[in-house]
Design a protein around this motif. Structure first.
Motif, PDB file in Angstrom:
ATOM      1  N   ARG A  14      -1.509 -12.342   5.006  1.00 44.74           N
ATOM      2  CA  ARG A  14      -2.403 -13.679   4.429  1.00 44.74           C
ATOM      3  C   ARG A  14      -2.963 -13.187   3.183  1.00 44.74           C
ATOM      4  N   ARG A  15      -3.465 -12.033   2.898  1.00 53.65           N
ATOM      5  CA  ARG A  15      -4.088 -11.530   1.622  1.00 53.65           C
ATOM      6  C   ARG A  15      -3.074 -11.153   0.639  1.00 53.65           C
ATOM      7  N   LEU A  16      -2.153 -10.746   1.238  1.00 52.07           N
ATOM      8  CA  LEU A  16      -0.886 -10.337   0.051  1.00 52.07           C
ATOM      9  C   LEU A  16      -0.346 -11.645  -0.302  1.00 52.07           C
ATOM     10  N   ARG A  17      -0.287 -12.546   0.533  1.00 53.92           N
ATOM     11  CA  ARG A  17       0.590 -13.874   0.240  1.00 53.92           C
ATOM     12  C   ARG A  17      -0.511 -14.610  -0.992  1.00 53.92           C
ATOM     13  N   ASP A  19      -2.432 -13.137  -3.108  1.00 53.49           N
ATOM     14  CA  ASP A  19      -2.537 -12.510  -4.424  1.00 53.49           C
ATOM     15  C   ASP A  19      -1.807 -12.677  -5.455  1.00 53.49           C
ATOM     16  N   LYS A  20      -2.012 -13.201  -6.599  1.00 59.63           N
ATOM     17  CA  LYS A  20      -1.061 -13.625  -7.466  1.00 59.63           C
ATOM     18  C   LYS A  20      -1.315 -12.692  -8.952  1.00 59.63           C
ATOM     19  N   SER A  21      -2.039 -11.535  -8.649  1.00 54.62           N
ATOM     20  CA  SER A  21      -2.320 -10.789  -9.917  1.00 54.62           C
ATOM     21  C   SER A  21      -1.006  -9.944 -10.462  1.00 54.62           C
ATOM     22  N   GLY A  22      -0.085  -9.861  -9.497  1.00 48.54           N
ATOM     23  CA  GLY A  22       1.160  -9.133 -10.032  1.00 48.54           C
ATOM     24  C   GLY A  22       2.331 -10.009 -10.540  1.00 48.54           C
ATOM     25  N   VAL A  23       2.098 -11.363 -10.350  1.00 45.86           N
ATOM     26  CA  VAL A  23       3.172 -11.977 -10.624  1.00 45.86           C
ATOM     27  C   VAL A  23       3.402 -12.402 -12.146  1.00 45.86           C
TER      28      VAL A  23
END
Length: 75
Positions: A14-17, A19-23
C-alpha cells in the motif's frame, strides 16, 4: 505469525503504491532514452549519406573520367 507477515506485506504494498516520488525520474529516463534513439538513428542515416558523398568526391578527384557527364565535376 502468518497473519502478521501478511499485514506487514499489505502495508508495504500500500505504501509503495502511494509513493509517487520516483515517477518523475522514470519519466525523465524514458524521455532521455527516446531522444538518444532518435539521435542515433539520425546520425546513422546522415553518416551513410555523407560517406557516399565523400566517396563520390574522392573518386572524382582521383579520376575525373568517372564524373564526366554526371554533373558532379566541372567539365
Amino acid at each position: 505469525m502468518f497473519v502478521s507477515s501478511f499485514a506487514g506485506l499489505s502495508k508495504f504494498v500500500r505504501r509503495l503504491r502511494n509513493d509517487k516520488s520516483g515517477v518523475t525520474a522514470i519519466e525523465y529516463g524514458l524521455i532521455a532514452g527516446l531522444i538518444a534513439v532518435v539521435i542515433i538513428g539520425t546520425v546513422a542515416t546522415i553518416g551513410t549519406d555523407l560517406k557516399t558523398s565523400f566517396t563520390t568526391i574522392a573518386n572524382c578527384l582521383t579520376d575525373s573520367t568517372t564524373c564526366a557527364g554526371t554533373g558532379t565535376a566541372g567539365n
